[in-house]
Design a protein around this motif. Structure first.
Motif, short mmCIF file in Angstrom:
data_model
loop_
_atom_site.label_atom_id
_atom_site.label_comp_id
_atom_site.label_asym_id
_atom_site.label_seq_id
_atom_site.Cartn_x
_atom_site.Cartn_y
_atom_site.Cartn_z
N GLN A 58 0.92 -1.27 0.01
CA GLN A 58 -0.15 0.12 0.05
C GLN A 58 0.90 1.27 0.00
N PHE A 59 0.88 1.91 -1.08
CA PHE A 59 1.70 2.98 -1.38
C PHE A 59 0.94 4.39 -1.36
N ARG A 60 1.56 5.35 -0.71
CA ARG A 60 0.78 6.95 -1.03
C ARG A 60 1.69 7.57 -1.69
N LYS A 61 0.93 8.20 -3.07
CA LYS A 61 1.77 9.32 -3.77
C LYS A 61 1.23 10.66 -3.27
N SER A 62 2.08 11.59 -2.72
CA SER A 62 1.62 12.52 -2.30
C SER A 62 1.70 13.94 -3.14
N VAL A 63 2.83 13.57 -4.04
CA VAL A 63 3.20 14.74 -5.02
C VAL A 63 3.70 14.04 -6.48
N LEU A 116 0.76 -3.70 -6.36
CA LEU A 116 1.00 -2.11 -5.62
C LEU A 116 -0.44 -1.47 -5.94
N VAL A 117 -1.00 -1.16 -4.63
CA VAL A 117 -2.23 -0.28 -4.65
C VAL A 117 -2.03 0.89 -3.75
N ASP A 118 -3.29 1.67 -3.98
CA ASP A 118 -3.19 2.85 -3.28
C ASP A 118 -3.86 3.04 -1.71
N GLU A 119 -3.50 3.95 -1.21
CA GLU A 119 -3.91 4.24 0.27
C GLU A 119 -5.20 3.79 0.51
N TRP A 127 -10.40 -5.60 -6.90
CA TRP A 127 -11.17 -4.33 -7.43
C TRP A 127 -10.06 -3.32 -8.08
N ALA A 128 -8.95 -3.10 -7.38
CA ALA A 128 -7.77 -2.29 -7.62
C ALA A 128 -7.52 -3.00 -9.07
N LEU A 129 -7.10 -4.18 -9.32
CA LEU A 129 -6.59 -4.91 -10.47
C LEU A 129 -7.38 -4.67 -11.42
N ASN A 130 -8.77 -4.47 -11.37
CA ASN A 130 -9.84 -4.49 -12.48
C ASN A 130 -10.06 -3.11 -12.88
N THR A 131 -9.68 -2.11 -11.95
CA THR A 131 -10.25 -0.88 -12.11
C THR A 131 -9.11 0.13 -12.35
N ARG A 132 -7.81 -0.04 -11.96
CA ARG A 132 -6.75 0.75 -11.82
C ARG A 132 -5.52 -0.05 -12.51
N TYR A 133 -5.70 -0.97 -13.61
CA TYR A 133 -4.57 -1.61 -14.00
C TYR A 133 -4.77 -1.78 -15.40
N GLN A 134 -3.62 -1.45 -16.02
CA GLN A 134 -3.87 -2.01 -17.65
C GLN A 134 -2.49 -2.90 -17.91
N GLY A 135 -2.76 -4.18 -18.31
CA GLY A 135 -1.70 -5.00 -18.53
C GLY A 135 -0.73 -4.66 -19.25
N THR A 145 -1.80 1.12 -9.03
CA THR A 145 -1.95 2.34 -8.41
C THR A 145 -2.36 3.40 -9.67
N VAL A 146 -3.18 4.42 -9.23
CA VAL A 146 -3.62 5.50 -9.79
C VAL A 146 -2.53 6.39 -10.48
N PRO A 147 -2.42 6.49 -11.77
CA PRO A 147 -1.24 7.57 -11.83
C PRO A 147 -1.54 8.86 -11.29
N PHE A 148 -0.53 9.50 -10.77
CA PHE A 148 -0.86 11.04 -9.94
C PHE A 148 -1.67 11.73 -10.33
N HIS A 149 -1.58 11.96 -11.83
CA HIS A 149 -2.25 13.19 -12.59
C HIS A 149 -3.69 12.96 -12.53
N LEU A 150 -4.07 11.43 -12.60
CA LEU A 150 -5.45 11.07 -12.61
C LEU A 150 -6.05 10.82 -11.28
N LYS A 151 -5.66 11.11 -10.25
CA LYS A 151 -6.16 10.89 -8.81
C LYS A 151 -7.61 11.20 -8.77
#
Length: 497
Positions: A374-379, A405-408, A420-428, A469-475
């Motif tokens: 579980q990783f946090r992107k702050s900037v 890798l998943v978001d917080e 759920w994260a694999l299915n909605t926040r991941y492109q192979g 994880t979601v790309p930071f610019h798309l959070k």
């Protein structure tokens, strides 16, 4: 090592942990039904609480104590003590999701073991010496078989303790131990294990290596014993981690027949020597070609040539408890996985403080093959650092094969949420990072040239990162639905008791 007076110390042993579980609802089950240690005992627990990678149907359930083991009057057999993260949390007095942090801190604050006099060591209340007529470890200790195909009876959770013959540094670890005869036990080493390094030094000098096997100990010791390099390099005694977890030193005592030490409050202790130049076929008594079920969920092949422990004595407490585990059960996940999580947390925290929020060494990987991070992107500049964290995880634990890798906002302990994260926040095609040709763990049956032409030799794997994880610019485009915060206990109080 110094000597202490045990009367002024709190008692942390297997029995004190069982008292904790007795006070907790649904965590410990006793049965007086007669049970055969050959395959039947494990067959029963498969349905009660094995979990892990055991063939379905199975589940996570209570630990189980068998009071009536056929052929062994006066000896109970315990299984499943660590087969629940919740239960481990109870016994270590920590929330289940915070156990890795507890262990990470314990590594950094070691407490060295101490030695107490033999007369104060309860592990030697009853003594059987190997030079006595009729000595037979098979009649003393009810080592079960997991399945009817096993190479023989196995000691699956014995704390092997030995010392480097050159430096005197000691190590405690858990190995596959098959009872081969009245006074012989074979010992399987995955390459790189520290006691095997000690054994090879002794063997090169033509000398046996004194060793003790302590069975039925404080679960803090069982968890601590599963740390591996680089967190605990050669010469690091993992008993110091258990001492830190309990806030006091682990008590050892001198063995009676060999120059080794044993855990003083163990239920059973086997004293012996690893013999130089002696090897046996693991299934020499059964010819099944199989060893025992291992953590990936498959029965491993019998090893054709294993070192041998010549047993010199067996000692035990009065009314002893034999502890055992099912190889691929949730117990392995707890023992191997939580130290893995602690190692990853420690390494990533040193490199990028505050970014890795938590780690879960998933049950489906037996606590070794898969980690959810579980990783946090702050900037914006954090983008890509999550993948660096995954690479550090592989360095922290060499036997790791897959990282997710998943978001917080994802619960890493909830597999449905991770998927759920694999299915909605991941492109192979853009979120999969493969690292072929890396050494992993030899018990994965897919790691062989027969499986893939890209694998040159057994034990080499393609390690993979799944970046969910979601790309930071798309959070802002991936915010989960927000629900009103309410006190649900007003409406269903029984569910929150």
């Amino acid at each position: 090592m110094s000597t202490v007076n045990p009367s002024v110390r709190a008692k942390y042993d297997l029995r004190s942990s069982l008292e904790i579980l007795k006070a907790a609802q649904g965590q410990l089950l006793y049965t007086d039904e007669p049970v055969d240690p050959h395959a039947e005992l494990s067959g029963v627990y498969r349905y009660i609480g094995a979990g892990g990678t055991v063939r379905r149907p199975t589940r996570v359930g209570p630990a189980m104590m068998f009071n009536n083991v056929k052929g062994y009057e006066g000896v109970q057999v315990l299984i499943g003590l660590l087969a629940s993260r919740e239960r481990v949390g109870l016994m270590l007095n920590e929330a289940p999701e915070k156990l890795a942090f507890l262990l990470k801190d314990a590594v950094n604050t070691p407490v060295a073991p101490v030695t107490i006099p033999r007369e104060e060591a309860v592990c030697q209340e009853v003594v059987y010496r190997g030079d006595e007529p009729g000595f037979d470890i098979r009649k003393i200790l009810p080592a079960p078989t997991n399945t009817e195909e096993d190479a023989g009876p196995y000691i699956t959770i014995g704390m092997a303790y030995a010392s480097d013959p050159e430096t005197g540094e000691s190590d405690v670890t858990i190995h596959r131990l098959c009872v081969q005869g009245a006074d012989e036990i074979s010992m399987y080493f995955v390459p790189g294990r520290h006691i095997d390094a000690f054994r090879m030094k002794a063997e090169a000098a033509g000398q046996p290596l004194p060793i003790s096997i302590s069975i039925g100990v404080d679960p803090a010791i069982e968890i601590a014993a599963c740390f591996e390099p680089p967190t605990t390099p050669l010469g690091f005694d993992e008993l110091t981690i258990a001492g830190s977890l309990r806030g006091q030193a682990v008590e050892l005592t001198d063995c009676l027949t060999v120059k080794a030490k044993a855990i003083a409050n163990a239920e059973f202790v086997i004293e012996g020597e690893l013999l130089p130049g002696v090897r046996v076929r693991e299934d020499q008594n059964t010819n099944t070609g199989k060893a025992m079920p291992e953590f990936p969920g498959y029965t491993g092949p019998a090893n054709p040539s294993l070192p041998v422990i010549k047993v010199k004595a067996v000692t035990h407490r009065r009314n002893p408890i034999m502890q055992t585990v099912i190889g691929p059960s949730e117990e392995h996940v707890s023992m191997a996985g939580i130290p893995t999580e602690a190692s990853i947390l420690g390494m990533v925290e040193n490199a990028m403080p505050g970014k890795l929020l938590n780690v879960y060494a998933h049950s489906s990987g037996g606590g070794k093959y898969m980690a959810v991070m579980q990783f946090r992107k702050s900037v914006a500049s954090d983008e890509g650092r999550q993948r660096q964290a995954a690479l550090l995880a592989f360095a922290a634990f060499s036997e790791l094969k897959h990282v997710i890798l998943v978001d917080e906002d994802v619960d890493i302990f909830d597999t449905n949420d991770v998927l759920w994260a694999l299915n909605t926040r991941y492109q192979g095609d853009v979120d999969t990072i493969t690292i072929p040709g890396v050494r992993c763990h030899p018990l994965d049956p897919s790691q062989s040239p027969e499986y893939s032409h890209t694998i040159r030799e057994k034990g080499v794997s393609c390690k993979t990162i799944f970046d969910c994880t979601v790309p930071f610019h798309l959070k802002d485009h991936f915010k989960r639905a927000e629900f009103k915060e309410v006190d649900a206990r007003r409406f269903a109080p029984s569910l929150f008791e």
